[in-house]
Design an enzyme around this catalytic site. Sequence first.
Site, PDB file in Angstrom:
ATOM      1  N   GLU A 220      32.218  39.987  45.573  1.00 62.56           N
ATOM      2  CA  GLU A 220      32.903  40.932  46.454  1.00 62.56           C
ATOM      3  C   GLU A 220      32.319  40.738  47.847  1.00 62.56           C
ATOM      4  O   GLU A 220      31.227  41.219  48.148  1.00 62.56           O
ATOM      5  CB  GLU A 220      32.693  42.372  45.958  1.00 62.56           C
ATOM      6  CG  GLU A 220      33.295  42.663  44.599  1.00 62.56           C
ATOM      7  CD  GLU A 220      34.805  42.605  44.590  1.00 62.56           C
ATOM      8  OE1 GLU A 220      35.418  42.624  45.676  1.00 62.56           O
ATOM      9  OE2 GLU A 220      35.384  42.528  43.495  1.00 62.56           O
ATOM     10  N   CYS A 254      32.758  46.666  54.284  1.00 64.17           N
ATOM     11  CA  CYS A 254      33.505  45.416  54.170  1.00 64.17           C
ATOM     12  C   CYS A 254      34.990  45.591  54.410  1.00 64.17           C
ATOM     13  O   CYS A 254      35.685  44.613  54.687  1.00 64.17           O
ATOM     14  CB  CYS A 254      33.263  44.777  52.802  1.00 64.17           C
ATOM     15  SG  CYS A 254      33.722  45.837  51.420  1.00 64.17           S
TER      16      CYS A 254
END
Length: 477
Positions: A220, A254
């Site tokens: 991720e 993110c």
Amino acid sequence: MTTQNTPYTSPSEIKQIHANLVKGFKSGITRPLSYRRHQLLQLARLVQENIPALEDAVLADLGKQRQECTLAELGPIVQACLYAAENLEEWAKPKKPQVEEFRKTWDVTIYSVPKGVVLIISPWNFPYILTLGPLVGAIAAGCPTVLKPSESTPTCSAFMAALIAKYLDPAAYTVVLGAVEESTILLELQWNHIFFTGGTSIGRKIAAAAGKNLTPLTLELGGMNPAIIDTDCDLELAAKRLLFGQIQNAGQLCVAPDYVLIPRSIATPFKDAVKKAYEGFFPSDPLHPESNWSKIVNAAHFNRLENLLARTRGEIMLGGKVDENLRIAPTVVTDVKLDDPLMEEEIFGPILPIIEVENTEEAVQIVGDRPSPLVVYVFTDSEDLKQKFLDRTNSGTLVLNDTFMQLSVYEMPFGGHGDSGYGAYLGKRSFDTFTHERSYINIPAAMEPFFGYRYLPYTDESYKVMTAQAFAEIPEA
């Protein structure tokens, strides 16, 4: 609360922890669904019974406000545990796929079984949800787990270590504290799955280490997430929602929008809308000594962001100030070009560049030509523009008319694509990530008359029977 002075886990302890978890898994302790459900509910209690202290820890490490912490991290963990506990029996149920008629007596079954002992390496920016969130899936799947939280949030990491030891079964779940050296030792061991959340450069190293042992991996990562403003949208609403997503955790997430692409024809009113939203969010100076504005995690990240502001060739429209407490005021930069220093890599801070384009067609082209981001944000009511982004760009997620909120939709997978990572989780996908689908068949003796054609010596008749699928009629396109 455990203090920041908690010592790192020693190399010998790390190896012993791994050996103990492997032994526990082989003994079968994590396989019963009743055991998994109990551990899931214990994880929910771990969070719920310690909310003020968990908020205090993240306040100490990141200066994050209590509402942001519990809204974005603690609440979702509790809900994920309850959702998994409620659905665990259905998720783990053996599946009976549809098969061709002649195989219907074979008892074809797919069993969802735990992969084994897994490693979760998490970052500092959302220390709880990015550590304990994947753990929900590992527990549900029946996988003993080592958690390696970030050394950059020492208070949170040490507190999680103490709570995990108190609430969960230590024979199956534990925390390793440390930095690069400890992570390196962990990666040298054999795991049945590694789940890593973090930056692309470290992600490549994790992938290389996993490859040596052929370890399945979830990455991720991040990337430059674009936000596109269409001429048909409500500019004030778009500005408010865009700014909200950008300033969460001082931009240190993110899925933050990294840059805005906007048609020149609406650039001026959009900038005015951003100013209005900014003034609404920050009626006083965000760097005021009594302000609750979050800090940058450490001096290295602060210096990198300060350097970006010094190097940009754009014009700082809002913010731009810094203080000695590692805080950077939310900053909006206009007149930015595609080759500006702000566009070199993921910003990961409270800086939002605005890039003017001729039209949304140019915006689609720009996004399509750049590496695949974790998310693309598009503010539009146009079905045609939505379809263009679906057809001509790639990303982990496509979000229309908001930011950040895709993380709350646990019914769909969350993950990257290309440079922004691979693999996904949330909801059932978290269970699937740590689960191996083990296929099973039982061939009855009654099949033997047909199987007679498979045995030597081969004949023209056996060839015709056993190769019939290769000569199936192919329809016209």
